[in-house]
Write an enzyme that holds these catalytic residues in place. Structure first.
Site, mmCIF file in Angstrom:
data_model
loop_
_atom_site.group_PDB
_atom_site.id
_atom_site.type_symbol
_atom_site.label_atom_id
_atom_site.label_comp_id
_atom_site.label_asym_id
_atom_site.label_seq_id
_atom_site.Cartn_x
_atom_site.Cartn_y
_atom_site.Cartn_z
ATOM 1 C CG ASN A 65 -0.222 0.144 2.523
ATOM 2 O OD1 ASN A 65 0.992 -0.012 2.579
ATOM 3 N ND2 ASN A 65 -0.964 0.428 3.577
ATOM 4 C CD GLU A 74 1.178 1.544 6.081
ATOM 5 O OE1 GLU A 74 1.819 0.685 6.729
ATOM 6 O OE2 GLU A 74 -0.010 1.838 6.343
ATOM 7 N NE ARG A 118 11.565 25.189 -5.717
ATOM 8 C CZ ARG A 118 11.422 24.503 -6.848
ATOM 9 N NH1 ARG A 118 11.341 25.148 -8.004
ATOM 10 N NH2 ARG A 118 11.346 23.187 -6.832
ATOM 11 C CD GLN A 119 5.053 24.798 -1.031
ATOM 12 O OE1 GLN A 119 4.116 24.912 -0.251
ATOM 13 N NE2 GLN A 119 5.184 23.753 -1.838
ATOM 14 C CG HIS A 170 14.601 29.108 -2.682
ATOM 15 N ND1 HIS A 170 15.108 29.178 -3.970
ATOM 16 C CD2 HIS A 170 13.517 29.926 -2.672
ATOM 17 C CE1 HIS A 170 14.371 29.998 -4.691
ATOM 18 N NE2 HIS A 170 13.400 30.469 -3.939
ATOM 19 C CE LYS A 196 12.719 35.515 -11.627
ATOM 20 N NZ LYS A 196 13.086 34.115 -11.500
ATOM 21 C CG ASP A 254 11.654 22.765 -10.730
ATOM 22 O OD1 ASP A 254 11.685 21.629 -11.250
ATOM 23 O OD2 ASP A 254 10.755 23.114 -9.945
ATOM 24 C CB THR A 255 10.651 23.670 -15.463
ATOM 25 O OG1 THR A 255 10.591 25.088 -15.277
ATOM 26 C CG2 THR A 255 9.687 22.988 -14.505
ATOM 27 N N GLY A 267 13.071 26.925 -17.300
ATOM 28 C CA GLY A 267 12.515 28.064 -18.024
ATOM 29 C C GLY A 267 13.183 29.381 -17.683
#
Length: 327
Positions: A48, A50, A107-108, A141, A205, A237-238, A240
């Site tokens: 499951n 775990e 980042r949060q 970060h 930006k 990250d991505t 961009g």
């Protein structure tokens, strides 16, 4: 046992190194530099999902260092490390240091809108509750995250490793240090000082906070014409943001662009974007695992293991971690 034999026993300090399943290659490299063996560990997933963890040798009284990078699937990586910490606490480890080459949810670190979490603080609280005594991480970060953990935090900097590579390859060229946004200017200033006072520039930006991983490079602020631009960031990250910044620099007259970042997250289209962008070289460290299909010709991966090994040794011997960056 007689009282005399008890009195003859002298306590010995015991460094033990533990690795989660996310990035065992890095853990083995750190273990080799420290001249210790990774503690044998049984870890698997139940049907499951775990996670089960058990250490195959006694850890009583040890100075435990638990290495786990928070790579995708990131929530499983974090949960496995929390379970390892809990197992160590219940097995009477003397001191538990969590080694996070990459700190998940960093980042949060603040609220942009109402009813949002501060998830970076939650992660710190989870490690403290699980039983961690100390955190060790690389290039957060934002530096304020150090204050989220109620205990010692060793914030290691990959910049000396990255600047050493840049000096070796590009020291004979006119350089400019470029921040991909105004928020990273202080980091860029540190780079400039390390590289002999190279001039600074940054990319102006805009970012829509309602659309994650999307931003638009508007213009270059600073003189980059005819220079080798070292574009510095904490993570990719991505891809961009960094690719747009590289294109903006070339359009502003830069001779060439070298991207230097600590954490190669490389989500989604990142590899294709970086492969096809105008940057001459992408330099990262191995804080996160990179599979063979995410390597490409422009990519240079530097090892963070020597820095982690030195820091672990300093903590174990009650030495100064700060001295690693002031020599």
């Amino acid at each position: 046992m007689t009282s005399s034999s008890l009195s003859e026993r002298t306590p010995t300090r015991n460094l033990m190194l533990f690795s989660g399943r996310v990035h065992p290659t890095l853990a083995r490299e750190v273990a080799e530099l420290l001249q210790v063996d990774l503690v044998p560990t049984t870890a698997y997933d139940f049907a499951n999902g775990e996670i089960y963890v058990r250490f195959d040798t006694s850890v009583r009284g040890c100075d435990a260092f638990v290495i786990q990078s928070h790579a995708a699937p990131i929530n499983e990586a974090i949960m496995e490390q929390l379970i390892m910490i809990d197992a160590l606490k219940r097995a009477s480890a003397k001191r538990i240091t969590v080694v996070l080459p990459f700190y998940g949810y960093a980042r949060q670190d603040k609220k942009h809108l109402g009813r949002e979490p501060i998830s970076a603080r939650l992660i710190a609280d989870l490690f403290l509750t699980a039983g961690a005594d100390r955190l060790m991480t690389v290039d957060l970060h934002t530096a304020q995250i150090q204050g989220f953990f109620d205990g010692p935090v060793d914030h290691l900097l990959a910049m000396p490793i990255l600047t050493r590579h840049v000096k070796k390859k590009f020291a004979d060229k006119p350089l400019a240090i470029v921040s991909p946004d105004a928020g990273r200017i202080k980091v860029a200033e540190s780079w400039a000082n390390s590289l002999g006072g190279a001039p600074l520039a940054f990319i102006h930006k805009t970012r829509d906070i309602a659309r994650p991983n999307e931003s638009k490079a508007n213009r270059v602020v600073g003189d980059v014409k005819g220079r080798t631009c070292i574009l510095v960031d904490d993570l990719i990250d991505t891809g961009g943001t960094i690719v747009q910044a590289a294109e903006a620099l070339m359009a502003a007259g830069a001779n060439e662009v070298v991207v230097a970042a600590t954490h190669a997250v490389f989500s989604g289209p990142a590899v294709d974007r970086l492969k096809n962008c105008s940057a001459r070289e992408i330099v990262v460290t191995n804080t996160l695992p990179l599979s063979d299909d995410r390597h490409f010709d422009k990519l240079t991966v530097l090892s963070i293991a020597p820095l982690l090994a030195q820091a672990i040794s300093a903590v174990f011997e009650d030495g100064s971690v700060t001295s690693l960056f002031t020599q």
